[in-house]
Design an enzyme around this catalytic site. Structure first.
Site, mmCIF file in Angstrom:
data_model
loop_
_atom_site.group_PDB
_atom_site.id
_atom_site.type_symbol
_atom_site.label_atom_id
_atom_site.label_comp_id
_atom_site.label_asym_id
_atom_site.label_seq_id
_atom_site.Cartn_x
_atom_site.Cartn_y
_atom_site.Cartn_z
ATOM 1 N N ARG A 1 29.947 90.579 9.951
ATOM 2 C CA ARG A 1 28.697 90.493 9.632
ATOM 3 C C ARG A 1 27.912 91.869 9.448
ATOM 4 N NH1 ARG A 1 26.914 85.245 10.242
ATOM 5 N NH2 ARG A 1 27.932 83.980 11.798
ATOM 6 N N ASP B 1 25.700 77.375 -1.322
ATOM 7 C CA ASP B 1 26.758 77.127 -1.926
ATOM 8 C C ASP B 1 26.761 75.741 -2.463
ATOM 9 O OD1 ASP B 1 29.534 76.815 -2.252
ATOM 10 O OD2 ASP B 1 30.204 76.702 -0.289
ATOM 11 N N PHE C 1 34.408 83.481 -1.728
ATOM 12 C CA PHE C 1 33.940 83.599 -0.386
ATOM 13 C C PHE C 1 33.656 85.185 -0.288
ATOM 14 C CE2 PHE C 1 33.827 83.234 4.122
ATOM 15 C CZ PHE C 1 33.100 82.027 4.153
ATOM 16 N N GLU D 1 17.659 82.229 3.083
ATOM 17 C CA GLU D 1 19.176 81.908 3.696
ATOM 18 C C GLU D 1 20.034 82.816 2.727
ATOM 19 O OE1 GLU D 1 20.944 80.330 4.947
ATOM 20 O OE2 GLU D 1 21.394 78.476 4.488
ATOM 21 N N ASP D 2 20.904 83.070 3.482
ATOM 22 C CA ASP D 2 22.072 84.065 3.043
ATOM 23 C C ASP D 2 22.587 83.573 1.814
ATOM 24 O OD1 ASP D 2 23.555 81.863 4.174
ATOM 25 O OD2 ASP D 2 24.792 83.055 5.255
HETATM 26 P P1 5GP Z 1 26.454 74.730 1.743
HETATM 27 O O1 5GP Z 1 25.730 73.967 2.758
HETATM 28 O O2 5GP Z 1 25.076 75.419 0.589
HETATM 29 O O3 5GP Z 1 27.327 74.303 0.874
HETATM 30 O O4 5GP Z 1 26.501 76.231 2.473
HETATM 31 C C1 5GP Z 1 25.472 77.066 2.886
HETATM 32 C C2 5GP Z 1 26.108 77.867 4.229
HETATM 33 O O5 5GP Z 1 27.651 78.184 3.973
HETATM 34 C C3 5GP Z 1 25.781 79.177 4.126
HETATM 35 O O6 5GP Z 1 24.322 79.398 4.657
HETATM 36 C C4 5GP Z 1 26.862 79.979 4.586
HETATM 37 O O7 5GP Z 1 26.794 80.074 6.199
HETATM 38 C C5 5GP Z 1 28.102 79.313 4.400
HETATM 39 N N1 5GP Z 1 28.696 79.887 3.202
HETATM 40 C C6 5GP Z 1 28.721 79.197 1.970
HETATM 41 N N2 5GP Z 1 29.475 80.045 1.052
HETATM 42 C C7 5GP Z 1 29.874 81.261 1.724
HETATM 43 C C8 5GP Z 1 30.251 82.232 1.362
HETATM 44 O O8 5GP Z 1 31.047 82.587 0.394
HETATM 45 N N3 5GP Z 1 30.613 83.363 2.491
HETATM 46 C C9 5GP Z 1 30.258 83.058 3.690
HETATM 47 N N4 5GP Z 1 30.410 84.084 4.668
HETATM 48 N N5 5GP Z 1 29.405 81.953 3.997
HETATM 49 C C10 5GP Z 1 29.303 80.922 3.118
#
Ligand code: 5GP
Length: 175
Positions: free
Chosen positions: A164, A102, A151, A98-99
């Protein structure tokens, strides 16, 4: 106000950390008889997964999982699978790549979604982790960098599909 990119991790720092993650993962799975299945969570992890796959010195199989969980910069809390795996993962060792984790909602959902297919094991590798934003109990087994509540974009991560292809990780000021 014009947008300005402020670098948080350089190309060199990322490359060095990806090599370390690859070495850790190689050591963890070295004794396993079957290929490790890398599940690249699209779109954000496509660059990270490509580099990580080459830093893992084991036999690997690569699968792609398309997920949408974000609108602009705010979590919707709704996880939509846009593309499923092609091959089965039953009895396989699976590493979700996963990237960024959050709130953890996306990863929690994906672990449930794939868990019912009865893999032999399932772990998570995230390039970035924001522990202060966590909303669910979740173990991220391999973390590239833990970051505060920022972010970030670049190295596969976007804001409205932009940035990207940036070779480093940055915060966008004035977005
Ligand atoms: P979560 O479900 O853990 O809140 O969010 C996961 C997804 O939200 C990540 O796979 C990503 O696509 C997006 N995301 C969360 N934080 C960031 C951030 O700081 N930058 C970007 N570009 N995407 C984020």
């Amino acid at each position: 106000m014009a947008e300005r990119l402020v670098q948080v991790f350089s190309k060199k720092q990322i490359a060095s950390r990806v090599r370390e993650l690859g070495a850790m993962i190689t050591a963890s799975y070295a004794e396993r008889p079957q290929p490790l299945v890398l599940v690249c969570v699209l779109k954000g992890s496509f660059i990270f997964a490509a580099d990580l796959a080459r830093a893992i010195k084991l036999s690997v199989r690569v699968e792609f999982l398309g997920v949408r969980s974000y609108e602009e910069t705010t979590s919707t809390g709704v996880v939509q699978i846009t593309q499923d795996l092609v091959q089965p993962i039953e009895d396989c060792d699976v590493l979700l790549v996963e990237d960024i984790v959050d709130t953890g909602l996306t990863m929690k959902h994906l672990l449930g979604h794939l868990g019912i297919r009865q893999p032999h094991s399932m772990r998570v590798c995230a390039l970035l982790h924001k522990p202060s934003r966590s909303k669910v109990e979740l173990t991220v087994d391999y973390v590239g960098f833990s970051i505060p509540d920022l972010f970030v974009v670049g190295y596969g991560l976007d804001i409205s599909e932009r940035y990207r292809n940036l070779p480093y990780l940055a915060v966008v000021e004035g977005a």
